[in-house]
Scaffold this active site. Structure first.
Site, PDB file in Angstrom:
ATOM      1  N   GLU A  94      -7.828  -8.231 -21.947  1.00  0.00           N
ATOM      2  CA  GLU A  94      -7.049  -8.235 -20.830  1.00  0.00           C
ATOM      3  C   GLU A  94      -7.548  -6.843 -20.167  1.00  0.00           C
ATOM      4  OE1 GLU A  94      -3.197  -8.458 -23.019  1.00  0.00           O
ATOM      5  OE2 GLU A  94      -3.006  -6.286 -23.023  1.00  0.00           O
ATOM      6  N   HIS A 140       2.118  -4.910 -21.749  1.00  0.00           N
ATOM      7  CA  HIS A 140       1.627  -4.406 -22.781  1.00  0.00           C
ATOM      8  C   HIS A 140       1.155  -3.002 -22.468  1.00  0.00           C
ATOM      9  CE1 HIS A 140      -0.364  -8.098 -24.816  1.00  0.00           C
ATOM     10  NE2 HIS A 140       0.758  -7.620 -25.563  1.00  0.00           N
TER      11      HIS A 140
END
Lengths: 387, 293
Positions: B209, B247
């Site tokens: 990611e 995150h």
């Protein structure tokens, strides 16, 4: 969490890093008073959490209080790359002989703090790195030992700092590292670090990014958060304990887990749509959190449909279904919803939704299928509102 | 065989008497994981449905020969739990806790490495070797036994991918969630190296990611060191710069850390990249000669 320049300078001062004297102003009158108190020439600086203020006209030199008032009137309310200026920092103007660059960053790849020093400051350091890579001195610091003075001296010699200034620069390097460690920063940057004609070295700007996860140890820094500057929906989400980032599209997104939500945004775009937001309800969300999250999404008037993409691990799909049902009975939901539930307790969740037989809720069994359906419904809603 | 956890695992759960700790300890045991002990300071002598609880990890190790720890301790105390486990001689520590301060992890990373222990996480879903052991919060029933390794920075995205693979009849050797924090104990390269060595793995799916440069580094490492095929995926192609996407580690800073640059690095290294989880599963199926219905 990023800090404003004036907040960064406040922290710098605590660690002994020399900064110019200044005042915060939120109105032109306050700017005038600040200029009167400081005396002489002052600089009026927009406080925004984004770079490129100078180029955008957000930094102006004023000869005295009247001009400070005038500049403040122009700069307050100005839009700098999407950030509205709500406060100013008025500081004593400095004479500049040279501009340096100094930073301490959290180098994730190397697992060590990285110090960078250059005598070519005042401009974008990425540009210097590209055009004159040899002009940036770099050094990783052993985090267990912490920085040693010889490392700071080596940096000064490597960067070509004149010998008569290196004593001051070494001291500032050690102080900046102490600030980085002490405040648990992800980034501390001084650009420019100036040298005055009488050879005084001083921080003219401050960029400070602190670790959100460590704020519980730094209540004074946590209090620096400017709740007024945050997007109202982002602020609402923070209060409700969900992670929300506002985007420009019209398909509202609600999912669990950061990676899955990011992937959902990508899939929506790949299917020809555009997401209105990123929203991660987190792990183990209960029905109330689903209702709260929907409130946040629905507060955005651009939202024409909502896509639920839940893959239950810790999160139970029956809880999510209960949340959807509760939201539809307690909130005024007028936009269509497409729901995709998979993983833990998915069968129970889908049974609950079927039983409730809700208007405007469609179930889809795959992520791609759900995205296509949500986009189609959003498109229809847009068309209906135009006609 | 699989990697990191398996039939050899003897698990101690730190924070076992908490709500999450007890739920997942029992869940892991139900799957077949050998859960031998739990630790909660001050609750030594109790048990959680037959799993003995100890005051300290070292007591648990002496009494039960635990060799792997699962950390379910709140963020302010989790780093201390990691230190305690490694000091007690535990060689594999898996930390699920989210929100550990980055500077704490920076110090812990070096300390743990110097002692030769393996740390997975923090902020990770854990590790599952289908048919043998599940350590963490992965809903293991999604995954079938097989020979495709999965390594991922995200939890639920991994489940999504596992489901898409299972729908095509493809199983996994091990699934490793490395975690979404800026500093994690094991990075892509650490895990890829284990899959390369593992005789039960013949292909690897790597799920990245935005943020950091770990995917780029892994791509270069794969090109130089890996013989087994790797299929890639990167989430966050549409993520805006400067915004933290859930995150702590998922943030595009300046021009670095974008999904596009990561996809490019993976492709340059000869790794085929799918644009969404469904396409990734299709590529895996094609490369394995599985007929896609």
């Amino acid at each position: 969490m990023d800090l404003y320049e004036h907040q960064g300078k406040e922290l710098f001062a605590r660690y002994g890093i020399p900064v110019s004297e200044g005042r915060v102003a939120t109105t032109p009158e306050e700017a005038r008073t600040a200029a009167e108190e400081l005396g002489g020439q002052v600089v009026v600086k927009a406080q925004v959490l984004i770079g490129g203020r100078g180029k955008a006209g957000g930094i102006k030199l004023a000869s005295g209080p009247d001009e400070a008032f005038e500049h403040a009137s122009n700069i307050l309310g100005m839009d700098i790359r999407g950030h509205e200026v709500g406060r100013l920092w008025i500081e004593k103007a400095s004479d500049i002989k040279a501009e340096y660059y100094l930073s301490v960053t959290f180098d994730r790849a190397a697992k060590q703090p990285l110090i960078m020093l250059s005598t070519m400051g005042g401009v974008d350091i990425e540009q210097v790195a590209e055009e004159h890579p040899d002009r940036i001195a770099r050094r990783h610091v052993d985090p267990l030992l912490g920085i040693q003075p010889y490392e700071a001296r080596q940096l000064c010699f490597a960067a070509g700092v004149p010998v008569e200034l290196s004593g001051q620069v070494v001291k500032i390097i050690l102080q900046l590292y102490a600030a980085f460690r002490g405040e648990e920063a992800m980034l501390t940057e001084i650009n420019p670090l100036i040298v005055t004609p009488d050879d005084v070295v001083r921080a003219l700007d401050a960029k400070f990014t602190v670790d959100e996860s460590a704020l519980f140890r730094h209540p004074d820094v946590a209090a620096m958060r400017d709740v007024g500057a945050a997007d109202p929906q982002e602020q609402m989400a923070r209060e409700r304990g969900v992670t929300y980032v506002k985007l420009d599209g019209n398909v509202g997104i609600l999912g669990n887990g950061a990676g899955l939500v990011m992937s959902t945004l990508d899939v929506v775009e790949q299917c020809g749509g555009s997401a209105a937001n990123f929203l991660d309800v987190g792990g183990g969300a209960k029905a109330e959190e689903i209702v709260a999250s929907l409130e946040v999404i629905l507060a955005d008037p651009k939202v024409d449909s909502i896509l639920f993409n839940i893959f239950g691990g810790i999160t139970r799909c029956d809880e999510v279904a209960r949340g959807i049902i509760a939201a539809l009975t307690t909130l005024d939901v007028t936009v269509p919803m497409v729901v995709r539930l998979d993983g833990t307790a998915a069968a129970e969740g889908l049974a609950l939704l079927e039983q409730a037989d809700l208007d405007g809720v469609t179930v889809s069994s795959t992520m791609l299928g759900a995205a296509e359906l949500a986009i189609e419904k959003a498109g229809r809603a847009t068309a209906a509102s135009v006609s | 065989m699989g990697i990191i956890v398996g039939s050899q695992t003897r698990l101690v759960v730190q924070g076992i008497t908490g709500r999450e700790g007890s739920f997942h300890a029992l869940n892991n045991r139900r799957y077949g994981t050998n859960v031998v002990a739990g630790v909660t300071p001050g609750k030594g002598g109790q048990d959680v449905e037959g799993i003995p609880v100890f005051d300290t990890v070292s007591q648990a190790v002496v009494a039960t020969q635990a060799n792997t720890s699962l950390v379910f301790v709140p963020p302010r105390f989790a780093v201390d739990a990691i230190y305690e486990a490694v000091d007690a001689g535990i060689q594999t520590v898996i930390c699920v806790t989210e929100g550990i301060p980055a500077h704490d992890m920076l110090l812990a990373w070096h300390w743990v490495r110097e002692r030769g222990a393996v740390l997975v996480g923090p902020n990770c879903p854990g590790v599952c070797t289908p048919g043998q052991a599940n350590v963490g919060i992965i809903p293991a029933d999604i995954f079938a036994e097989g020979s495709v390794g999965v390594v991922s920075r995200s939890g639920t995205l991994t489940y999504q991918l596992g489901k898409e693979l299972a729908d095509m009849g493809i199983g996994n050797s091990s699934i490793v969630g490395i975690g979404g924090d800026p500093i994690v104990g094991s990075n892509f390269i650490d895990v890829l190296a284990r899959f390369e060595e593992d005789p039960d793995t013949d292909m690897v799916v790597m799920v990245g990611e935005i943020g950091g440069a770990e995917e780029e580094k892994a791509a270069a490492w794969v090109a130089d060191n890996m013989n087994k095929p790797v299929i890639g995926y990167v989430a966050g192609l549409t993520a805006p710069p400067g915004k933290q996407m859930g995150h702590a580690g998922a943030i595009i800073s300046g021009s670095s850390g974008t999904a596009a640059s990561k996809v490019e690095a993976l492709r340059e290294a000869g790794i085929e990249v799918g644009k969404n989880p469904t396409e990734v599963a299709r590529i895996v199926a094609e490369q394995r000669g599985v007929t896609v219905g």
